[in-house]
Enzyme design. Structure first.
Site, mmCIF file in Angstrom:
data_model
loop_
_atom_site.group_PDB
_atom_site.id
_atom_site.type_symbol
_atom_site.label_atom_id
_atom_site.label_comp_id
_atom_site.label_asym_id
_atom_site.label_seq_id
_atom_site.Cartn_x
_atom_site.Cartn_y
_atom_site.Cartn_z
ATOM 1 N N HIS A 45 50.105 38.482 33.318
ATOM 2 C CA HIS A 45 49.784 39.913 33.311
ATOM 3 C C HIS A 45 51.004 40.731 32.860
ATOM 4 O O HIS A 45 51.241 41.838 33.319
ATOM 5 C CB HIS A 45 49.343 40.342 34.710
ATOM 6 C CG HIS A 45 48.218 41.342 34.722
ATOM 7 N ND1 HIS A 45 46.917 40.991 34.909
ATOM 8 C CD2 HIS A 45 48.211 42.697 34.599
ATOM 9 C CE1 HIS A 45 46.153 42.078 34.912
ATOM 10 N NE2 HIS A 45 46.921 43.126 34.710
ATOM 11 N N PRO A 89 43.997 43.599 26.806
ATOM 12 C CA PRO A 89 43.435 44.774 27.486
ATOM 13 C C PRO A 89 44.508 45.515 28.291
ATOM 14 O O PRO A 89 45.270 44.899 29.021
ATOM 15 C CB PRO A 89 42.403 44.149 28.441
ATOM 16 C CG PRO A 89 42.895 42.748 28.679
ATOM 17 C CD PRO A 89 43.567 42.330 27.408
ATOM 18 N N THR A 90 44.578 46.810 28.104
ATOM 19 C CA THR A 90 45.507 47.620 28.908
ATOM 20 C C THR A 90 44.734 48.823 29.450
ATOM 21 O O THR A 90 44.319 49.695 28.682
ATOM 22 C CB THR A 90 46.738 48.075 28.082
ATOM 23 O OG1 THR A 90 46.309 48.594 26.828
ATOM 24 C CG2 THR A 90 47.702 46.933 27.848
ATOM 25 N N ARG A 106 52.052 45.392 25.733
ATOM 26 C CA ARG A 106 52.912 46.580 25.620
ATOM 27 C C ARG A 106 53.193 46.969 24.172
ATOM 28 O O ARG A 106 53.317 48.163 23.869
ATOM 29 C CB ARG A 106 54.226 46.344 26.368
ATOM 30 C CG ARG A 106 54.057 46.323 27.883
ATOM 31 C CD ARG A 106 55.395 46.139 28.584
ATOM 32 N NE ARG A 106 55.263 46.085 30.026
ATOM 33 C CZ ARG A 106 54.942 44.992 30.719
ATOM 34 N NH1 ARG A 106 54.678 43.866 30.071
ATOM 35 N NH2 ARG A 106 54.864 45.020 32.032
ATOM 36 N N TYR A 151 37.090 43.406 35.029
ATOM 37 C CA TYR A 151 37.595 43.282 36.388
ATOM 38 C C TYR A 151 36.334 43.260 37.246
ATOM 39 O O TYR A 151 35.688 44.296 37.423
ATOM 40 C CB TYR A 151 38.443 44.490 36.776
ATOM 41 C CG TYR A 151 39.890 44.425 36.335
ATOM 42 C CD1 TYR A 151 40.649 43.281 36.534
ATOM 43 C CD2 TYR A 151 40.510 45.529 35.745
ATOM 44 C CE1 TYR A 151 41.985 43.234 36.138
ATOM 45 C CE2 TYR A 151 41.838 45.493 35.359
ATOM 46 C CZ TYR A 151 42.563 44.335 35.547
ATOM 47 O OH TYR A 151 43.876 44.287 35.167
HETATM 48 C C1 LIG Z 1 49.987 49.438 31.304
HETATM 49 C C2 LIG Z 1 49.304 48.111 31.354
HETATM 50 C C3 LIG Z 1 47.971 48.048 31.747
HETATM 51 C C4 LIG Z 1 47.314 46.817 31.804
HETATM 52 N N1 LIG Z 1 45.980 46.781 32.135
HETATM 53 C C5 LIG Z 1 45.318 45.605 32.128
HETATM 54 C C6 LIG Z 1 43.914 45.574 32.348
HETATM 55 O O1 LIG Z 1 43.273 46.583 32.521
HETATM 56 N N2 LIG Z 1 43.318 44.346 32.342
HETATM 57 C C7 LIG Z 1 44.004 43.178 32.133
HETATM 58 O O2 LIG Z 1 43.416 42.091 32.145
HETATM 59 N N3 LIG Z 1 45.334 43.207 31.891
HETATM 60 C C8 LIG Z 1 45.999 44.372 31.862
HETATM 61 N N4 LIG Z 1 47.335 44.403 31.573
HETATM 62 C C9 LIG Z 1 48.007 43.150 31.193
HETATM 63 C C10 LIG Z 1 47.873 42.920 29.690
HETATM 64 O O3 LIG Z 1 46.550 42.621 29.324
HETATM 65 C C11 LIG Z 1 48.740 41.747 29.211
HETATM 66 O O4 LIG Z 1 48.441 40.604 29.983
HETATM 67 C C12 LIG Z 1 50.229 42.032 29.273
HETATM 68 O O5 LIG Z 1 50.517 43.359 28.926
HETATM 69 C C13 LIG Z 1 50.934 41.079 28.320
HETATM 70 O O6 LIG Z 1 52.305 41.213 28.400
HETATM 71 P P1 LIG Z 1 53.167 42.090 27.375
HETATM 72 O O7 LIG Z 1 52.937 43.512 27.769
HETATM 73 O O8 LIG Z 1 54.551 41.619 27.645
HETATM 74 O O9 LIG Z 1 52.662 41.802 25.992
HETATM 75 C C14 LIG Z 1 48.009 45.621 31.506
HETATM 76 C C15 LIG Z 1 49.352 45.696 31.092
HETATM 77 C C16 LIG Z 1 49.986 46.914 31.010
HETATM 78 C C17 LIG Z 1 51.412 46.947 30.532
#
Ligand SMILES: Cc1cc2nc3c(=O)[nH]c(=O)nc-3n(C[C@H](O)[C@H](O)[C@H](O)COP(=O)(O)O)c2cc1C
Length: 399
Positions: free
Chosen positions: A279, A80-81, A334, A132
């Site tokens: 995260h 999730p992002t 990402r 969340y």
């Molecule tokens: C721009 C961005 C927004 C994110 N938003 C959330 C979110 O809304 N909820 C959540 O559980 N994790 C969020 N994350 C964390 C991602 O779910 C995930 O754990 C993390 O991106 C994994 O690492 P990686 O980017 O190196 O693959 C976010 C990460 C990024 C980069």
């Protein structure tokens, strides 16, 4: 370079960097505080090496996995992002579509700009919902109701943000909701006109549709975002997890687990899976990398629940390494977000294709035609710790 020419997730990141204003790109790339965790996530994967087994028939490699009673084409899905709509309008819909086309799960963020109901039109059977939890328990309950009505079978509760992390790069950049750019950064943004025009055409920052029903009637994008911040982050405890377990009828996944004892407690409370995650380096800066704590967690919980992982995955070989250390499934954040930011649906699809192809190639090169059969005997770790009898002479040769 066009998206079809991108050979690696690194290439896709460069394309995203070219399309997005610096400040917006850094909203994806950034970590927290000194960005120690961000660097460690990728570095720790590089400490592992794959020990090939040769003269094996690898003419057909199979990377499909089954998880929660269904089969996925690949052993990874989309993490999730939140606020993805800033990077590209309706990005969440494109991510959901790319995941559906590739038959891998898409986890819709609880901080999405697109509503649950709109995402559900793509392929609810393929979509998980990330929550969340809100300060107001009635809001959390309503999210669960909407996710269930939408047909999402899996709920992912993120627990690693009980308080707002210190995102210094974003704070310096003015990357918040809505973004507030300094004059020099506004000038820089003009060098990325296609993104600027797209952003302006959608009326600036999009409304967080997921949260809009709970804000004041008729609230604009900034007001809804401010309301979201009054409700999240919120402190949650094991007791809350217990009530989510009781209310949610489908599969329940807890995201952000880093300790074996927490993983064991999740299993005891009837959780179906955990995502080991820091995260992506965006929460606790001094957290270890997920891959470092995976073996201890797997040893503690065994097969009592699905052990999944994210944070720092950039290559198919990272996914293979995670499997060798016991992960049942892997997620990327990402990689696909850069893809959708760079080129929409085609970009997210390209990111998934690259990872899938890299897994196939690496399975062939190490002589393990079935992803499910990977284990620690395929691994060498810097420093010489390994469980493979084959690898002992290999270490001796290299020292
Ligand atoms: C721009 C961005 C927004 C994110 N938003 C959330 C979110 O809304 N909820 C959540 O559980 N994790 C969020 N994350 C964390 C991602 O779910 C995930 O754990 C993390 O991106 C994994 O690492 P990686 O980017 O190196 O693959 C976010 C990460 C990024 C980069």
């Amino acid at each position: 370079m066009k998206i079809g020419d991108a050979l690696s997730i690194g290439d896709i990141e460069r394309l995203a960097k070219r399309r997005l204003p610096r400040v917006v790109y850094e909203g994806i790339a950034s970590g927290v505080e000194d960005e120690h965790g961000l660097v460690r996530n990728e570095e720790e994967f590089r400490r592992y090496h794959l020990l090939p087994r040769h003269l094996v028939d690898v003419s057909q490699c199979d990377q499909s996995v089954s998880l929660f009673g269904r089969s996925y084409a690949s052993p990874f899905g989309i993490s999730p992002t939140g606020v993805a709509g800033i990077f590209r309008r309706d990005a969440e819909l494109m991510l959901a579509q790319a995941a559906s086309d590739a038959n891998v799960p898409f986890v819709m963020s609880g901080a999405s700009m697109v509503s649950i109901e709109r995402v559900a039109r793509i392929n609810p059977a393929n979509t998980w919902f990330q929550l969340y939890a809100a300060h107001d328990a009635k809001i959390s309950d309503d999210f669960l109701r909407r996710a269930r009505d939408a047909g999402f079978g899996t709920l992912m509760l993120t627990v690693d943000n009980p308080v707002l992390p210190k995102r210094e790069r974003d704070m310096r950049n003015g990357f918040r909701l809505p973004p507030k750019l300094a004059p020099l950064d506004l000038l820089e943004a003009l060098r990325h006109l296609p993104w600027v025009l797209d952003y302006l055409r959608q009326g600036g920052m999009p409304v967080m549709e997921t949260w809009a029903p709970y804000a004041a009637p008729g609230a604009g994008a900034a007001e809804v975002a401010r309301f979201f911040r009054t409700q999240s982050p919120s402190v949650q405890t094991w007791r809350d997890l217990d009530s989510f377990r009781r209310v949610w009828p489908g599969k329940l996944v807890v995201k952000g687990i880093m300790r074996p004892s927490d993983a064991v407690r999740c299993a005891e409370q009837g959780v179906d899976g955990i995502v080991i995650s820091n995260h992506g380096g965006k929460a606790l800066d001094r957290a270890p990398a997920s891959i470092e704590v995976l073996p201890g967690i797997k040893a503690a919980v065994g097969d009592r629940l699905a052990v999944m992982l994210d944070s720092g995955v950039r290559r198919g070989s990272d996914i293979i390494i995670a499997r060798c250390l016991g992960a049942d499934f892997v997620f990327v954040g990402r990689a696909t977000l850069y893809g959708v930011a760079a080129a929409g649906l085609a970009g997210a699809t390209r990111a998934l294709d690259i990872l899938r192809e890299e897994i196939d190639i690496n399975l062939g090169l190490i002589g393990c035609p079935r992803f499910a059969d990977l284990g620690p005997d395929f691994l060498l770790r810097d420093g010489g710790e390994t469980s493979s009898p084959d690898s002992v002479p290999a270490i001796a040769e290299t020292v």
